[in-house]
Design an enzyme around this catalytic site. Sequence first.
Site, PDB file in Angstrom:
ATOM      1  N   TYR A   1       0.826  -1.206   0.000  1.00  0.00           N
ATOM      2  CA  TYR A   1       0.000   0.000   0.000  1.00  0.00           C
ATOM      3  C   TYR A   1       0.858   1.253   0.000  1.00  0.00           C
ATOM      4  O   TYR A   1       2.079   1.189   0.192  1.00  0.00           O
ATOM      5  CB  TYR A   1      -0.982  -0.010   1.174  1.00  0.00           C
TER       6      TYR A   1
ATOM      7  N   ARG B   1      -7.478 -20.340  -2.729  1.00  0.00           N
ATOM      8  CA  ARG B   1      -6.508 -20.171  -1.638  1.00  0.00           C
ATOM      9  C   ARG B   1      -5.409 -21.236  -1.685  1.00  0.00           C
ATOM     10  O   ARG B   1      -5.689 -22.435  -1.559  1.00  0.00           O
ATOM     11  CB  ARG B   1      -7.213 -20.215  -0.274  1.00  0.00           C
TER      12      ARG B   1
ATOM     13  N   GLU C   1      10.956   2.659  14.677  1.00  0.00           N
ATOM     14  CA  GLU C   1      10.134   3.738  14.104  1.00  0.00           C
ATOM     15  C   GLU C   1       8.781   3.736  14.798  1.00  0.00           C
ATOM     16  O   GLU C   1       8.535   2.931  15.700  1.00  0.00           O
ATOM     17  CB  GLU C   1       9.990   3.561  12.589  1.00  0.00           C
TER      18      GLU C   1
ATOM     19  N   ARG D   1       8.244   4.580  -4.410  1.00  0.00           N
ATOM     20  CA  ARG D   1       8.336   3.584  -3.330  1.00  0.00           C
ATOM     21  C   ARG D   1       7.329   2.455  -3.573  1.00  0.00           C
ATOM     22  O   ARG D   1       7.636   1.279  -3.316  1.00  0.00           O
ATOM     23  CB  ARG D   1       8.099   4.231  -1.971  1.00  0.00           C
TER      24      ARG D   1
END
Length: 297
Positions: A39, A106, A186, A58
């Site tokens: 994302y 799956r 972070e 990115r």
Amino acid sequence: MSSSPAPQRTVFLNGSFVPFEEAKISVMDRGFLFADGIYEVAAVIDGRLVDARAHLARLERSLAEIEIANPYSIARWTELMADLAARNGLSEGLVYIEVTRGVAERDFPFPPRDTAPTVVMFTQAKAILASKAAETGVGVITVPDLRWKRRDIKSVALLAQVLAKEAAAKAGVAEAWMVEDGHVTEGGSSTAFIVSAEGTLVTRPLSNAVLPGITRLAVKKIAADLQMKVEERLFTVEEAHAAREAFYCSASAIVMPIVSIDGAPVGEGRPGPVARRLREAYLGLAREEGALDSDFA
Ligand code: PDD
């Protein structure tokens, strides 16, 4: 931001702009089943995308790292993001992008090569320029960093961050700083900075341990322009407690002054001048067409 989704929205799904209620994804989507996706989040200020090229570079890198073909060029992504923001009348807020490995029965290994990725974009309105939190400063808590070892990839597998940020919410603070081997990695969704007694900005160097923040890049450049010294090195929780200032930065928070860590005041317990100057400078550039164009390599 309210907690239930605003319905009067247009979202982007797999090549089309569709009303929010019509945007549906299969239960077999690998993003849903395996968090097999990437994302990005970029800010919109004055109706304009902020530093979008770097965010999209990115995104391209993250996709390449997990072998998903980027469905669009950076130029096309930029057009689609701007179009979505305009369709939603978004003057201030965020554009969220997600690309997953698509829909398949799956099974863990990659699906057949011709499986189309799922592409989703939506916007969220959010006050960025007039932020109460930025005026008063915010608190953070420290938590163990429970994440995997490729944190440089902006993966949608965010359970560790969900738990970290829920712990912060329960503690009544805005962010959790994650700690590994005594050092801050972070924030749950932001880059961590401290300002040493000498006035030097300190942030962790890039590695697989942290996300290469786009706002971090801009802050480094702005700091250099303002003759502030920046040191990229590991720092401990103790150092953070003793710092003159602390702040975090991200596309959504911009530069956010921290006034307490684990309940103890940072510096004088109010937003410091370094964080204030960086925030003002960033917002000034963000409002100037083309002035913020971070070089994400
Ligand atoms: N998060 N580190 C982590 C773990 C993040 O999730 C983010 C961003 C950052 C800051 O990156 P940038 O400056 O490029 O926004 C650092 C976004 C905003 C989010 O998850 O909502």
